[in-house]
Scaffold this motif. Structure first.
Motif, PDB file in Angstrom:
ATOM      1  N   TRP A   3      23.388  43.207  48.281  1.00 27.91           N
ATOM      2  CA  TRP A   3      24.004  44.229  47.423  1.00 27.91           C
ATOM      3  C   TRP A   3      24.782  43.612  46.282  1.00 27.91           C
ATOM      4  O   TRP A   3      24.881  44.196  45.205  1.00 27.91           O
ATOM      5  CB  TRP A   3      24.908  45.147  48.245  1.00 27.91           C
ATOM      6  N   SER A   4      25.339  42.437  46.494  1.00 21.51           N
ATOM      7  CA  SER A   4      26.096  41.808  45.408  1.00 21.51           C
ATOM      8  C   SER A   4      25.172  41.406  44.259  1.00 21.51           C
ATOM      9  O   SER A   4      25.556  41.507  43.090  1.00 21.51           O
ATOM     10  CB  SER A   4      26.877  40.607  45.931  1.00 21.51           C
ATOM     11  N   ILE A   7      24.249  44.710  42.439  1.00 29.13           N
ATOM     12  CA  ILE A   7      25.379  45.160  41.619  1.00 29.13           C
ATOM     13  C   ILE A   7      25.511  44.295  40.372  1.00 29.13           C
ATOM     14  O   ILE A   7      25.813  44.793  39.284  1.00 29.13           O
ATOM     15  CB  ILE A   7      26.681  45.160  42.446  1.00 29.13           C
ATOM     16  N   ALA A   8      25.271  42.990  40.519  1.00 31.49           N
ATOM     17  CA  ALA A   8      25.364  42.092  39.362  1.00 31.49           C
ATOM     18  C   ALA A   8      24.351  42.477  38.290  1.00 31.49           C
ATOM     19  O   ALA A   8      24.673  42.499  37.103  1.00 31.49           O
ATOM     20  CB  ALA A   8      25.161  40.650  39.806  1.00 31.49           C
ATOM     21  N   ILE A  49      32.679  43.003  36.426  1.00 36.46           N
ATOM     22  CA  ILE A  49      32.169  43.437  37.731  1.00 36.46           C
ATOM     23  C   ILE A  49      30.979  42.577  38.141  1.00 36.46           C
ATOM     24  O   ILE A  49      30.863  42.159  39.301  1.00 36.46           O
ATOM     25  CB  ILE A  49      31.797  44.931  37.689  1.00 36.46           C
ATOM     26  N   ALA A  50      30.086  42.278  37.217  1.00 29.38           N
ATOM     27  CA  ALA A  50      28.925  41.440  37.515  1.00 29.38           C
ATOM     28  C   ALA A  50      29.355  40.026  37.901  1.00 29.38           C
ATOM     29  O   ALA A  50      28.818  39.438  38.850  1.00 29.38           O
ATOM     30  CB  ALA A  50      27.988  41.403  36.319  1.00 29.38           C
ATOM     31  N   VAL A  52      32.233  39.049  39.232  1.00 33.84           N
ATOM     32  CA  VAL A  52      32.879  39.059  40.548  1.00 33.84           C
ATOM     33  C   VAL A  52      31.841  39.203  41.659  1.00 33.84           C
ATOM     34  O   VAL A  52      31.946  38.565  42.708  1.00 33.84           O
ATOM     35  CB  VAL A  52      33.939  40.186  40.618  1.00 33.84           C
ATOM     36  N   SER A  53      30.815  40.009  41.434  1.00 36.09           N
ATOM     37  CA  SER A  53      29.794  40.164  42.471  1.00 36.09           C
ATOM     38  C   SER A  53      28.978  38.882  42.637  1.00 36.09           C
ATOM     39  O   SER A  53      28.588  38.545  43.753  1.00 36.09           O
ATOM     40  CB  SER A  53      28.890  41.350  42.170  1.00 36.09           C
ATOM     41  N   CYS A  55      30.227  35.852  42.157  1.00 32.64           N
ATOM     42  CA  CYS A  55      31.144  34.970  42.890  1.00 32.64           C
ATOM     43  C   CYS A  55      31.166  35.314  44.374  1.00 32.64           C
ATOM     44  O   CYS A  55      31.180  34.422  45.226  1.00 32.64           O
ATOM     45  CB  CYS A  55      32.554  35.058  42.315  1.00 32.64           C
ATOM     46  N   LYS A  56      31.145  36.598  44.689  1.00 31.91           N
ATOM     47  CA  LYS A  56      31.106  37.029  46.087  1.00 31.91           C
ATOM     48  C   LYS A  56      29.811  36.575  46.753  1.00 31.91           C
ATOM     49  O   LYS A  56      29.815  36.115  47.898  1.00 31.91           O
ATOM     50  CB  LYS A  56      31.247  38.551  46.156  1.00 31.91           C
ATOM     51  N   PHE A  57      28.685  36.685  46.038  1.00 29.52           N
ATOM     52  CA  PHE A  57      27.402  36.239  46.583  1.00 29.52           C
ATOM     53  C   PHE A  57      27.431  34.742  46.876  1.00 29.52           C
ATOM     54  O   PHE A  57      26.985  34.300  47.942  1.00 29.52           O
ATOM     55  CB  PHE A  57      26.281  36.568  45.600  1.00 29.52           C
TER      56      PHE A  57
END
Length: 82
Positions: A3-4, A7-8, A49-50, A52-53, A55-57
């Motif tokens: 999902w990350s 979202i990116a 937002i992209a 951060v997603s 980075c989360k991935f």
């Protein structure tokens, strides 16, 4: 984890278009909402937002592939005498 990445792409592509494409081109495409500054602000927020997603991935990818510490086999002392 997937999902990350989704979202990116969903946030990053419109964010890049709103931020970096010429304002006259955006108006010709029918994306001429608000003033130019408003479109750039919305684009920058979508790019954040992209980012951060992504980075989360990468964080999730790093923690899933990291080596787990080896567990020591600790035997309990037997109460039985030899």
């Amino acid at each position: 984890m997937k999902w990350s990445i989704i979202i990116a792409f969903v946030a990053g592509i419109p964010g890049a278009i709103l931020t970096f494409v010429d304002p006259r081109t955006l108006v010709a495409w029918g994306l001429g909402f608000g003033r130019h500054n408003d479109r750039v602000l919305a684009g920058v927020l979508l790019l954040i937002i992209a980012f951060v997603s992504i980075c989360k991935f990468l964080t999730l990818l790093n923690t899933s592939t990291a080596e787990k510490p080896a567990r020591k086999n600790i035997r309990k002392k037997s109460s039985r005498k030899k």
